[in-house]
Design an enzyme around this catalytic site. Structure first.
Site, PDB file in Angstrom:
ATOM      1  CB  CYS A   1      -3.718   3.323  -1.630  1.00 39.45           C
ATOM      2  SG  CYS A   1      -4.922   4.590  -1.294  1.00 39.45           S
TER       3      CYS A   1
ATOM      4  CG  ASP B   1       0.673  -2.527   6.225  1.00 35.28           C
ATOM      5  OD1 ASP B   1      -0.253  -2.572   7.067  1.00 35.28           O
ATOM      6  OD2 ASP B   1       0.590  -1.904   5.155  1.00 35.28           O
TER       7      ASP B   1
ATOM      8  CD  GLN C   1      -6.855  -4.595   3.770  1.00 34.88           C
ATOM      9  OE1 GLN C   1      -7.765  -5.347   4.114  1.00 34.88           O
ATOM     10  NE2 GLN C   1      -7.061  -3.332   3.445  1.00 34.88           N
TER      11      GLN C   1
ATOM     12  CE  LYS D   1      -7.365  -0.397   6.061  1.00 29.21           C
ATOM     13  NZ  LYS D   1      -8.153   0.038   4.927  1.00 29.21           N
TER      14      LYS D   1
ATOM     15  CG  HIS E   1      -1.888   0.991   1.424  1.00 34.33           C
ATOM     16  ND1 HIS E   1      -1.607   2.268   1.830  1.00 34.33           N
ATOM     17  CD2 HIS E   1      -3.232   0.937   1.216  1.00 34.33           C
ATOM     18  CE1 HIS E   1      -2.739   2.955   1.878  1.00 34.33           C
ATOM     19  NE2 HIS E   1      -3.739   2.176   1.508  1.00 34.33           N
TER      20      HIS E   1
HETATM   21  C1  LIG Z   1      -2.151  -2.906   3.451  1.00 33.44           C
HETATM   22  C2  LIG Z   1      -2.541  -1.548   3.952  1.00 33.44           C
HETATM   23  N1  LIG Z   1      -1.637  -0.799   4.591  1.00 33.44           N
HETATM   24  C3  LIG Z   1      -1.934   0.411   5.082  1.00 33.44           C
HETATM   25  C4  LIG Z   1      -3.198   0.948   4.952  1.00 33.44           C
HETATM   26  C5  LIG Z   1      -3.490   2.300   5.501  1.00 33.44           C
HETATM   27  O1  LIG Z   1      -4.468   2.228   6.491  1.00 33.44           O
HETATM   28  P1  LIG Z   1      -5.119   3.556   7.080  1.00 33.44           P
HETATM   29  O2  LIG Z   1      -5.687   4.298   5.906  1.00 33.44           O
HETATM   30  O3  LIG Z   1      -6.181   3.066   8.003  1.00 33.44           O
HETATM   31  O4  LIG Z   1      -4.051   4.322   7.768  1.00 33.44           O
HETATM   32  C6  LIG Z   1      -4.177   0.211   4.292  1.00 33.44           C
HETATM   33  C7  LIG Z   1      -5.517   0.775   4.077  1.00 33.44           C
HETATM   34  O5  LIG Z   1      -6.188   0.544   3.090  1.00 33.44           O
HETATM   35  C8  LIG Z   1      -3.844  -1.066   3.786  1.00 33.44           C
HETATM   36  O6  LIG Z   1      -4.747  -1.814   3.151  1.00 33.44           O
END
Ligand SMILES: Cc1ncc(COP(=O)(O)O)c(C=O)c1O
Lengths: 151, 403
Positions: free
Chosen positions: B361, B197, B200, B223, B120
């Site tokens: 993203c 990270d 997900q 999430k 992401h």
């Molecule tokens: C794999 C991953 N990392 C980071 C994020 C960022 O999360 P947040 O927007 O809640 O900070 C997301 C959100 O879609 C994600 O799917």
């Protein structure tokens, strides 16, 4: 219409056709399937942009699909002409619907157009995503700039 | 094994309010059960006060609730100590703190950081930005033909001795589960600090950070059935001590004079300003609510939905599936051949099927797989077989309109 590019001439022909045929049907059509089916097919009638026209200078910022808008002002007749292409069929359809109401108009005719109503196809616009709505707004802004209108 | 889907779904008032919608945008954000909403409401109605600073009993109560929430998260992740849980606004904030916090302390000019092609943007751009400023090199694990991380390339890049390896547990676009446990072991053997990270991945199974043995694990509350605006940065204490704080002010400070400032201890050192107190309490409520459900049965239910969706789409002509069914956490990315993903999403939206379309993203991932975007359907445990069946009917309708 000497002096206009072939693209503009071809596009204008289709736009006039859309204005006479599809636009009245679309306004009357109530079921969404038929409405979208017509909308999705609109773009097929106008020439697609060649890759050399898909240039960044014609790109509309703020669309989640890429979209290009071309404008020409025909000095002799004092009329404005546009051509448009987009990767997304809905955007292309909606913008063509707007353009068919503008294309070939003079400055004095354009001032009388209510730009905010151009995309107001009942049952469609309110269902578009926020980024799409932004995209359409960006097209509108560029259109009115090119038409020499304030805002 | 036991999972009462009707009872589970009934916990979410949203579905009563919006009975006509099929919600398949769970990778973007999830709905919240009553337990979360009432925990936040109860805080505001009953205990609302700032934490760690009031001279009054209300503040002590708020502080107690807030710190209990930290204990809940610490237990959920099985940390060694409660101080290893740092509150932040979400995964993005946590990853930004990590990228910033390791620069100059762990990372120096000429050092390397290793991420992957399916990250992401939140796990790409902070590294890219800070690495460039400091002259740190950023390496990227490429994807193989099946859109999985290329294991052989990973070995090769590890041999370059990166100081930091930061990878997603689950791809937010494809749903593919990465072998993070093995990757962490290999990265550690190569001497790297490891970051997962878990945005997900947090719902995949209850993470045991001691067993995973990663140095850092981050996730977002929203999430995992929790509120937005709250997230967690877990770190092993000695590794957290290495981090240079990204934000300054408030409880993170012990002593301030104009000749110098001493910082507070962990976890406060990394929590500047008034925290999202209600959010922390809401997130803890989400985890406490989630824990007693049969996680294995939930996972099985989600796999069944995923199969139903995948098989259903596979049977329609003109569908190009991008996600694989194997090792998938519950996401299907696909396109309709020759059509733009945003048209497909708009026609699904018209039928009240909530999906996401675009590059999610993760633009480098799309560059790697050679596509300009995709429609993404992401499942959650509260989705039903009827949701999936309705979705498949809607996709058929889309195909018909576009034909
Ligand atoms: C794999 C991953 N990392 C980071 C994020 C960022 O999360 P947040 O927007 O809640 O900070 C997301 C959100 O879609 C994600 O799917």
């Amino acid at each position: 219409m000497t002096g206009l590019t072939l693209l503009m001439v071809d596009t204008d022909q289709t736009l006039q056709q859309i204005k006479q045929q599809q636009l009245p049907i679309l306004i009357q059509t109530t079921d969404w399937q038929s409405k979208y089916r017509i909308l999705m097919q609109l773009g097929k009638g106008v020439p697609a942009f060649t890759t050399d026209l898909q240039r960044d200078e014609f790109l509309i910022a703020g669309c989640d699909s890429k979209a290009w808008l071309l404008h020409e002002y025909h000095q002799q007749s004092g009329r404005h002409y546009w051509a448009f292409d987009s990767e997304a069929r809905i955007i292309k359809g909606l913008v063509l619907l707007a353009l068919c109401q503008l294309n070939g108009l003079t400055n004095t005719e354009l001032v009388q157009i209510n730009f905010s109503q151009l995309f107001a196809l009942p049952g469609v616009q309110q269902n578009l995503s926020p980024s799409r709505q932004n995209g359409l707004h960006a097209v509108l802004k560029k259109l009115s700039q090119q038409a020499g209108l304030p805002g | 094994m036991n999972f009462d889907l009707t009872a589970f779904r009934a916990e979410f008032a949203f579905f009563n309010q919006q009975p006509d919608w099929v919600y398949l945008d769970n990778a973007a954000t999830m709905h919240k059960p009553a337990a979360v909403i009432s925990a936040e409401a109860e805080f505001y109605q009953t205990f609302n006060a700032n934490v760690h600073r009031g001279a009054h009993q209300l503040s002590q109560q708020a502080t107690q609730k807030f710190e209990q929430a930290r204990d809940t998260v610490a237990e959920y992740l099985n940390t060694r100590a409660r101080e290893e849980i740092i509150w932040c606004s979400g995964a993005t904030a946590a990853l930004n703190q990590l990228a910033y916090g390791l620069m100059g302390t762990v990372l120096h000019p000429g050092d390397r950081v290793l991420i992957s092609a399916l990250e992401h943007h939140a796990n790409i751009v902070p590294w890219q930005f800070h690495c460039e400023q400091l002259g740190v090199l950023l390496d990227v694990i490429p994807l193989d033909a099946n859109h999985q991380l290329d294991v052989a390339e990973y070995q090769r890049l590890l041999a370059l001795k990166p100081k930091v390896v930061s990878i997603a547990q689950v791809s937010n676009v494809l749903g593919h589960i990465q072998p993070v446990a093995v990757m962490v072991q290999q990265a550690k053997a190569a001497g790297a600090i490891t970051i997962i990270d878990g945005a997900q991945g947090i719902l995949l199974q209850q993470p045991d950070v001691q067993q995973l043995d990663c140095d850092f694990y981050v996730f977002s509350g929203h999430k995992v059935y929790g509120p937005t605006g709250i997230g967690v940065l877990y770190g092993k204490r000695p590794k957290l001590e290495l981090l240079r704080p990204l934000l300054y002010g408030g409880e993170m400070i012990q002593q301030v004079s104009f000749s110098g400032t001493t910082l507070n201890q962990l976890p406060y050192r990394l929590e500047a300003g008034t925290p999202n107190i209600a959010g922390a309490i809401g997130l803890a409520a989400a985890l406490r609510w989630l824990q007693p459900w049969d996680h294995l049965a939930i996972a099985q239910h989600k796999q069944q939905l995923l199969q139903q969706l995948h098989h259903g789409l596979q049977q329609l002509s003109g569908i190009e599936l991008i996600s694989q069914l194997q090792n998938n956490a519950g996401i299907i990315a696909f396109n309709i051949k020759g059509e733009h993903h945003s048209d497909v999403a708009a026609l699904l939206n018209q039928q009240q099927i909530a999906v996401r379309a675009g590059t999610h993203c993760a633009m480098p991932l799309f560059a790697a797989i050679g596509k300009s975007g995709a429609v993404r359907m992401s499942l959650a445990a509260y989705n039903t077989p009827q949701d999936v069946a309705r979705t498949l009917v809607a996709v058929r309708q889309v195909l018909e309109i576009l034909s």
